[in-house]
Design a protein around this motif. Structure first.
Motif, PDB file in Angstrom:
ATOM      1  N   LYS A  13       0.815  -1.218   0.000  1.00 36.30           N
ATOM      2  CA  LYS A  13       0.000   0.000   0.000  1.00 36.30           C
ATOM      3  C   LYS A  13       0.850   1.269   0.000  1.00 36.30           C
ATOM      4  O   LYS A  13       0.476   2.265  -0.617  1.00 36.30           O
ATOM      5  CB  LYS A  13      -0.989   0.008   1.165  1.00 36.30           C
ATOM      6  CG  LYS A  13      -0.329  -0.058   2.535  1.00 36.30           C
ATOM      7  CD  LYS A  13      -1.350  -0.298   3.620  1.00 36.30           C
ATOM      8  CE  LYS A  13      -0.703  -0.243   4.986  1.00 36.30           C
ATOM      9  NZ  LYS A  13       0.506  -1.087   5.170  1.00 36.30           N
ATOM     10  N   GLY A  14       2.013   1.219   0.663  1.00 42.28           N
ATOM     11  CA  GLY A  14       2.877   2.399   0.716  1.00 42.28           C
ATOM     12  C   GLY A  14       3.439   2.744  -0.659  1.00 42.28           C
ATOM     13  O   GLY A  14       3.430   3.900  -1.082  1.00 42.28           O
ATOM     14  N   THR A  15       3.904   1.724  -1.368  1.00 46.66           N
ATOM     15  CA  THR A  15       4.458   1.927  -2.711  1.00 46.66           C
ATOM     16  C   THR A  15       3.369   2.463  -3.638  1.00 46.66           C
ATOM     17  O   THR A  15       3.592   3.390  -4.411  1.00 46.66           O
ATOM     18  CB  THR A  15       4.990   0.578  -3.261  1.00 46.66           C
ATOM     19  OG1 THR A  15       5.903   0.053  -2.295  1.00 46.66           O
ATOM     20  CG2 THR A  15       5.683   0.744  -4.587  1.00 46.66           C
ATOM     21  N   LEU A  16       2.182   1.869  -3.527  1.00 51.32           N
ATOM     22  CA  LEU A  16       1.063   2.326  -4.364  1.00 51.32           C
ATOM     23  C   LEU A  16       0.701   3.770  -4.057  1.00 51.32           C
ATOM     24  O   LEU A  16       0.476   4.573  -4.965  1.00 51.32           O
ATOM     25  CB  LEU A  16      -0.172   1.460  -4.090  1.00 51.32           C
ATOM     26  CG  LEU A  16      -0.357   0.238  -4.940  1.00 51.32           C
ATOM     27  CD1 LEU A  16      -1.687  -0.423  -4.593  1.00 51.32           C
ATOM     28  CD2 LEU A  16      -0.333   0.605  -6.422  1.00 51.32           C
ATOM     29  N   GLY A  17       0.650   4.085  -2.764  1.00 52.01           N
ATOM     30  CA  GLY A  17       0.304   5.448  -2.349  1.00 52.01           C
ATOM     31  C   GLY A  17       1.286   6.456  -2.915  1.00 52.01           C
ATOM     32  O   GLY A  17       0.902   7.503  -3.450  1.00 52.01           O
ATOM     33  N   LYS A  18       2.568   6.117  -2.830  1.00 53.92           N
ATOM     34  CA  LYS A  18       3.618   7.007  -3.324  1.00 53.92           C
ATOM     35  C   LYS A  18       3.475   7.213  -4.837  1.00 53.92           C
ATOM     36  O   LYS A  18       3.561   8.317  -5.347  1.00 53.92           O
ATOM     37  CB  LYS A  18       4.984   6.367  -3.002  1.00 53.92           C
ATOM     38  CG  LYS A  18       6.070   7.383  -2.736  1.00 53.92           C
ATOM     39  CD  LYS A  18       7.366   6.712  -2.360  1.00 53.92           C
ATOM     40  CE  LYS A  18       7.316   6.024  -0.999  1.00 53.92           C
ATOM     41  NZ  LYS A  18       8.474   5.189  -0.712  1.00 53.92           N
ATOM     42  N   LYS A  19       3.240   6.109  -5.541  1.00 53.68           N
ATOM     43  CA  LYS A  19       3.155   6.199  -7.013  1.00 53.68           C
ATOM     44  C   LYS A  19       1.903   6.962  -7.463  1.00 53.68           C
ATOM     45  O   LYS A  19       1.953   7.751  -8.405  1.00 53.68           O
ATOM     46  CB  LYS A  19       3.173   4.789  -7.638  1.00 53.68           C
ATOM     47  CG  LYS A  19       4.579   4.171  -7.636  1.00 53.68           C
ATOM     48  CD  LYS A  19       4.562   2.754  -8.173  1.00 53.68           C
ATOM     49  CE  LYS A  19       4.574   2.672  -9.686  1.00 53.68           C
ATOM     50  NZ  LYS A  19       5.870   2.979 -10.292  1.00 53.68           N
ATOM     51  N   LEU A  20       0.786   6.728  -6.778  1.00 55.72           N
ATOM     52  CA  LEU A  20      -0.441   7.448  -7.142  1.00 55.72           C
ATOM     53  C   LEU A  20      -0.264   8.944  -6.882  1.00 55.72           C
ATOM     54  O   LEU A  20      -0.663   9.783  -7.690  1.00 55.72           O
ATOM     55  CB  LEU A  20      -1.637   6.921  -6.341  1.00 55.72           C
ATOM     56  CG  LEU A  20      -2.189   5.567  -6.780  1.00 55.72           C
ATOM     57  CD1 LEU A  20      -3.247   5.083  -5.796  1.00 55.72           C
ATOM     58  CD2 LEU A  20      -2.783   5.637  -8.190  1.00 55.72           C
ATOM     59  N   ALA A  21       0.341   9.273  -5.742  1.00 56.25           N
ATOM     60  CA  ALA A  21       0.548  10.692  -5.401  1.00 56.25           C
ATOM     61  C   ALA A  21       1.451  11.349  -6.443  1.00 56.25           C
ATOM     62  O   ALA A  21       1.168  12.455  -6.908  1.00 56.25           O
ATOM     63  CB  ALA A  21       1.148  10.809  -4.005  1.00 56.25           C
ATOM     64  N   ALA A  22       2.516  10.661  -6.860  1.00 53.12           N
ATOM     65  CA  ALA A  22       3.433  11.231  -7.854  1.00 53.12           C
ATOM     66  C   ALA A  22       2.696  11.415  -9.189  1.00 53.12           C
ATOM     67  O   ALA A  22       2.847  12.430  -9.863  1.00 53.12           O
ATOM     68  CB  ALA A  22       4.648  10.323  -8.028  1.00 53.12           C
ATOM     69  N   HIS A  23       1.871  10.443  -9.545  1.00 57.50           N
ATOM     70  CA  HIS A  23       1.141  10.499 -10.819  1.00 57.50           C
ATOM     71  C   HIS A  23       0.215  11.711 -10.881  1.00 57.50           C
ATOM     72  O   HIS A  23       0.131  12.392 -11.894  1.00 57.50           O
ATOM     73  CB  HIS A  23       0.337   9.208 -10.999  1.00 57.50           C
ATOM     74  CG  HIS A  23      -0.435   9.144 -12.279  1.00 57.50           C
ATOM     75  ND1 HIS A  23       0.130   8.719 -13.454  1.00 57.50           N
ATOM     76  CD2 HIS A  23      -1.719   9.476 -12.569  1.00 57.50           C
ATOM     77  CE1 HIS A  23      -0.780   8.777 -14.414  1.00 57.50           C
ATOM     78  NE2 HIS A  23      -1.910   9.238 -13.905  1.00 57.50           N
ATOM     79  N   TYR A  24      -0.499  11.969  -9.775  1.00 57.44           N
ATOM     80  CA  TYR A  24      -1.494  13.052  -9.788  1.00 57.44           C
ATOM     81  C   TYR A  24      -0.960  14.376  -9.227  1.00 57.44           C
ATOM     82  O   TYR A  24      -1.678  15.372  -9.219  1.00 57.44           O
ATOM     83  CB  TYR A  24      -2.732  12.630  -8.980  1.00 57.44           C
ATOM     84  CG  TYR A  24      -3.551  11.568  -9.678  1.00 57.44           C
ATOM     85  CD1 TYR A  24      -4.255  11.870 -10.841  1.00 57.44           C
ATOM     86  CD2 TYR A  24      -3.613  10.270  -9.189  1.00 57.44           C
ATOM     87  CE1 TYR A  24      -5.003  10.899 -11.491  1.00 57.44           C
ATOM     88  CE2 TYR A  24      -4.370   9.289  -9.833  1.00 57.44           C
ATOM     89  CZ  TYR A  24      -5.059   9.615 -10.979  1.00 57.44           C
ATOM     90  OH  TYR A  24      -5.811   8.656 -11.627  1.00 57.44           O
ATOM     91  N   GLY A  25       0.280  14.382  -8.730  1.00 60.47           N
ATOM     92  CA  GLY A  25       0.801  15.596  -8.112  1.00 60.47           C
ATOM     93  C   GLY A  25       0.137  15.885  -6.769  1.00 60.47           C
ATOM     94  O   GLY A  25      -0.039  17.032  -6.373  1.00 60.47           O
ATOM     95  N   PHE A  26      -0.265  14.823  -6.065  1.00 63.44           N
ATOM     96  CA  PHE A  26      -0.895  14.959  -4.749  1.00 63.44           C
ATOM     97  C   PHE A  26       0.156  14.787  -3.657  1.00 63.44           C
ATOM     98  O   PHE A  26       1.242  14.256  -3.896  1.00 63.44           O
ATOM     99  CB  PHE A  26      -1.967  13.872  -4.542  1.00 63.44           C
ATOM    100  CG  PHE A  26      -3.188  14.000  -5.406  1.00 63.44           C
ATOM    101  CD1 PHE A  26      -3.362  15.087  -6.255  1.00 63.44           C
ATOM    102  CD2 PHE A  26      -4.180  13.025  -5.366  1.00 63.44           C
ATOM    103  CE1 PHE A  26      -4.498  15.204  -7.059  1.00 63.44           C
ATOM    104  CE2 PHE A  26      -5.316  13.128  -6.161  1.00 63.44           C
ATOM    105  CZ  PHE A  26      -5.475  14.212  -7.007  1.00 63.44           C
TER     106      PHE A  26
END
Ligand code: DC
Length: 207
Positions: A13-26
């Protein structure tokens, strides 16, 4: 937009969270780090992670500037974090920080155990990430050995099972899938595959 990601230890979940945040600029908050920082403060001071008053004091004094301390990632700190996180007063002390973070614009990704159920029950999209204990233990073992920590894979699996039991069995904010969360089983997925699946869920919510 708020993306809530929950799941057991080493589910990805941490890796996913990081990647999603980077993708959307969140902005991204790994909320496990909060509990780990409280636990480490107690261990460093020679106190038990079960000491309620000291744990609450440590939670109140938390300094997010130290969240990148690699020592927070150790197996021992994770185990102690699972113990302090069962203290309702500690969870209460960390609530405002997490809810304030979730208000970040243009969006925030929070990952943990109770984001979709307690911290952000109105999140725009909730993802419950899971994988079999064996696969999670394999990932955690690889992570620990890459960092130079010595561990036996069987011990890592035993620790994961113990942690699952404690995190799911506690009375306050136990780990569980929110009714409106999407289940994402990463047992047979690599990081890219899991990311693509998560992205599809977020895109669906954005539409
Ligand atoms: O995700 P992690 O392994 O870094 O979390 C460490 C411990 O912190 C975990 O065993 C349970 C607790 N935790 C929690 O109770 N609630 C959260 N939102 C995040 C972590």
């Amino acid at each position: 937009m708020i993306i809530a990601i929950d799941g057991p230890a080493a589910s990805g979940k941490g890796t996913l969270g990081k990647k999603l945040a980077a993708h959307y600029g969140f902005r991204h908050l790994d909320t496990g780090l909060l509990y780990r920082a409280v636990a480490k403060a107690l261990l460093d001071a020679g106190h038990s992670p079960r000491h309620q008053a000291r744990a609450v004091a440590a939670a109140d004094a938390l300094d997010p500037a130290h969240f990148d301390d690699v020592a927070l990632k150790s197996q021992a700190v994770g185990e102690a974090a699972s113990i302090v996180s069962a203290i309702p007063e500690v969870r209460m002390a960390l609530l405002a920080l997490q809810r304030n973070f979730a208000k970040a614009q243009p969006g925030a990704v929070l990952d943990g155990r109770d984001i979709g159920t307690v911290i952000c029950p109105h999140a725009d999209v909730k993802i419950f990430v899971t994988a079999t204990p064996q696969v999670r233990a394999g990932r955690r073992f690889a992570e620990l050995t890459a960092r130079g920590e010595s561990a036996a894979e069987a011990d890592v699996l035993a620790d994961i099972l113990k942690r699952d039991e404690r995190d799911m069995g506690r009375a306050t904010a136990p780990l569980k899938q929110a009714d409106d969360a999407h289940l994402l089983d990463t047992t047979t997925l690599d990081i890219d595959g899991a990311f693509r699946a998560a992205l599809a869920l977020v895109e669906q919510a954005r539409r």
